[in-house]
Design an enzyme around this catalytic site. Structure first.
Site: not given
Length: 770
Positions: A121, A230, A342, A531, A574
């Site tokens: 990713h 991520h 994140s 995801e 997602y």
């Protein structure tokens, strides 16, 4: 018998046979590791991930790799292959073509059933390699170079792993990594039931699961781990191809293993004699380079006597820079349920005021484009990437060193295609009753266009929008107006793009998805094509684990390791929980098949898990389309490369200053007249090189290339439509660089007007490193 035992030759033969038997009997599996360069076009091509049309590749931070392991039962038993890509995600059309090649080469040894292909990713790799329209709009359609390099690299990584199969053992370990990820949609997470949230200490998964591969003769040969964060340490304005934090962590660990001498003849506990873990910039320094004379005056004088060579033509430079056929340690840092996780761990702040962003919508004065997450190296995104990579790397080494749980048991896999656009799913209603609903054709909500705090969108979109906007509804209706049934099915998502019902010039979004389970002993990998958010991943893992334990006839217990491998085999955006979907943050708006998407996954994976433990086969009644022949590309090809009159490709346009000397930690750069990197991707080669002078032989020895953290290759044109271009090589001198005389060297390929490509090289003047 006594006469035989007194015969030295017989004794030697007997000992050899018994040793071989012991080796075979002690080995649980056949294991093989492989890797290959998959760096795509380093110019002009839009980066995949942020959907920012202005973010196009213009150089290389470090190269991208496909890394593979194969595990097989001895004596022709079951086998599985797992490939991790330094790419944004897997692609259905790439997977289809890789499987076709493997079947052509090996028959039915490797199929879609036992081969999993997953992406880390990174948002800093070239796009244009997926087959559905919505994912290749910003790349101006399909990019054949991006596609070809992935298919070739994946195949070669698997072939290498296959040819390296040897008897060996696998160990599993698990531990917490606390400072490499934060929840970027906490308001959506809080909508999950309090009773459920109370079972967990954190609002993101902090666990890393690692497999350690040990060859019976070569010792440790690789490691693969799964951890959720991520690949967005590099920002939406970055133009250098990069594997982001996970790709960097893989390099750091492979460099560490090389310096520790892995693989080697005798496996043993890893040491760290070089203090490598504490160093900030892992690297590849050739061990054949001698430490030169430390008379600094002589070094400076010698360096000042060596001028730039000027550009010259080459017949070929492919696979010439760092050719080494010795087995390599392969380390992959794989992605997991990273949907709402994140790496920008310092929090989210408004770029106009410096104040924290609005909690519920991640806006600043109502505008999403002003709210950004900050990485630990803020404001330096390269430093943020390094720090998050280093944290994952250090945890992986810790787990690798302490791994003691041996994997034992069957190797097996199950795979099925499911049409998620109209799947019957049994769910529990708000009144506690069982009912059957259908999933929806794919659609994206208004909050999708708002982006995230890792990469905000534009215009007036906001996260958490569950009503929509009249103006953008009019724009949407020009493309496709969703019907009442679709609107009701996707509720409370207001539909911005009805992608599942758009098929011109071909399908905009996938409907048929691959679901896959891979078993290696007590480790079970769930290869999911999207995801998953933190809580969605937890629910899926728990559901599968329950099936394995309850139906496994004692083969599995509470110590079974279930991991999610996200972004696998294809991409379908997602997957949130039902409760997170209601909030319609970015992740909920990007959950394609409606509010019960997660329930559909759990239902179908339960079936796969049941078939796995019962030894039952599964079959698909549908299959995904092969849209390769329908792809459209609007990316302009390279027409011509030129230089000014009197200038050759490879000539220096801005050289290292005369009589230069640099200290370790400083930056050296030189700029060359160059050509478009799309002319030749130089896979297994390099566009950039740092060479050191061996004063004993007067030979230049390569030390660093464009796959090293410390050397960056930057390419640019003086204007957008210019046929002229430049390449800047930027070397950050590592602290352990040997003192000596160095130069920078550039490689490239230029295109003539009527076709044909010519390779060239050029060097800077020499300089001293003290």
């Amino acid at each position: 018998m006594e006469a035989f035992s007194r015969n030295p030759l017989f004794s030697l033969v007997l000992i050899t046979i018994l040793s071989s038997w012991r080796c075979v009997l002690s080995s649980s599996y056949l294991i093989g590791m492989g890797s290959h360069d998959i760096t795509g076009p380093a110019a002009d091509v839009n980066m995949m991930g942020y959907a920012n049309a202005e973010q196009t590749a213009a150089g290389i931070h470090f190269r991208l790799k496909a890394r593979a392991f194969i595990v097989a039962e001895p004596d022709g038993g079951n086998r599985v292959a797992f490939v991790n890509l330094d790419a944004c995600m897997a692609s259905q059309i790439v997977t289809i073509k890789v499987i076709e090649r493997l079947k052509s080469r090996y028959g039915n040894l490797y199929t879609e059933n036992n081969v999993a292909i997953t992406g880390i990713h990174t948002h800093a790799g070239p796009g244009g390699y997926l087959q559905y329209v919505v994912y290749i709009v910003t790349s101006l359609g399909f990019v054949r170079q991006s596609f070809d390099v992935l298919v070739d690299g994946i195949e070669k990584a698997i072939v290498q792993a296959h040819e390296n199969l040897h008897s060996g053992e696998i160990y599993v370990n698990k531990g917490e990594l606390l400072n490499a990820g934060v929840n970027r949609s906490p308001s959506a997470y809080l909508n999950n039931p309090t009773s459920e949230r109370s079972q967990y200490k954190y609002n993101v998964d902090k666990s890393m699961t690692l497999l350690k591969f040990v060859d019976d003769e070569g010792g440790p040969v690789g490691s693969f781990n799964w951890f959720a964060t991520h690949g967005t340490s590099m920002s939406r304005t970055n133009s250098l191809i990069s594997g982001d934090n996970k790709g960097a962590a893989a390099r750091f660990m492979e460099d560490w293993a090389e310096q520790n001498g892995y693989p080697k003849k005798n496996a043993g506990s890893l040491a760290d004699p070089f203090g490598f873990i504490t160093k900030k910039y892992p690297r590849r320094v050739s061990n054949i380079v001698p430490q030169p004379n430390k008379n600094f005056d002589e070094l400076i004088q010698l360096a000042s006597s060596i001028e730039a060579t000027g550009g010259r033509r080459l017949s070929s430079i492919s696979q010439r820079i760092r050719s080494n056929d010795m087995p390599k340690f392969v380390s992959a840092f794989c992605q997991s349920n990273c949907g709402d996780v994140s790496p920008n761990v310092l929090g989210t702040f408004c770029i106009d005021t410096g104040l924290p962003c609005d909690f519920n919508h991640s806006t600043c004065n109502g505008k999403n484009e002003l709210c950004y997450g900050r990485g630990p190296g803020y404001p330096d995104e390269f430093e943020s990437t390094r720090i998050i990579a280093d944290r994952q790397f250090e945890k992986a080494v810790e787990l690798f060193n302490s791994a003691s749980e041996k994997i034992q048991g069957k190797v097996d896999s199950r795979h099925i295609y499911v049409d998620f656009s109209q799947l019957d799913v049994a769910v529990t209603s708000s009144k506690g009753k069982q009912e059957v609903i259908k999933t929806c054709p794919a659609a994206m909500g208004f909050a999708f266009a708002a982006g995230t705090t890792d990469g905000p969108g534009a215009f007036d979109f906001t996260q958490g929008d569950d009503t929509g906007n009249p103006f953008w509804r009019i724009v949407r209706n020009v493309l496709k107006r969703p019907g009442k049934k679709q609107v009701a099915c996707q509720s409370p998502k207001p539909i911005l793009l009805d992608t599942g019902e758009m098929d011109q010039p071909y399908a905009w979004a996938p409907a048929i998805l691959p679901l896959q389970i891979i078993r290696i002993g007590q480790v079970v990998i769930l290869a999911v094509p999207g995801e998953f958010t933190t809580m969605a991943g937890r629910r899926l893992r728990d559901a599968v684990k329950t099936v394995l334990i309850q139906q496994g006839n004692g083969e599995f217990n509470s110590n079974v390791h279930v991991v999610i491998a996200g972004l696998s085999n294809t991409y379908s955006q997602y997957v949130t929980t039902f409760e997170e979907y209601e909030i319609q943050r970015y992740e909920g708006a990007s959950t394609l098949y409606g509010p019960h998407t997660l329930s559909a996954y759990i239902q179908e994976f339960r079936k796969l898990a049941s078939a796995l433990v019962k030894g039952q086969s599964v079959s698909s009644t549908v299959s995904p389309p092969d849209l390769l022949n329908k792809q459209i590309s609007l990316l302009t090809p390279v027409v011509l490369d030129t230089t000014p009159i009197g200038v050759s490709f490879g000539d220096v346009s801005t050289d290292v200053p005369e009589n230069s000397k640099f200290n370790k930690g400083q930056i050296v750069n030189a700029t060359f007249w160059s050509a478009c990197p799309r002319n030749d991707l130089l896979n297994n080669g390099t566009f950039a090189l740092v060479e050191m002078l061996d004063s004993s032989t007067n030979d230049w020895v390569p030390l660093y290339d464009d796959d090293d953290w410390c050397l960056r290759f930057k390419w640019f044109r003086p204007s957008k439509l210019s046929s002229q271009s430049h390449a800047t090589l930027e070397w950050r001198i590592p602290e352990n660089t040997p003192t000596g005389v160095y130069r920078l060297r550039h490689f490239g390929a230029s295109k003539r007007l009527f076709g044909g490509v010519s390779h060239f090289t050029g060097t800077s003047r020499a300089f001293a490193v003290l």
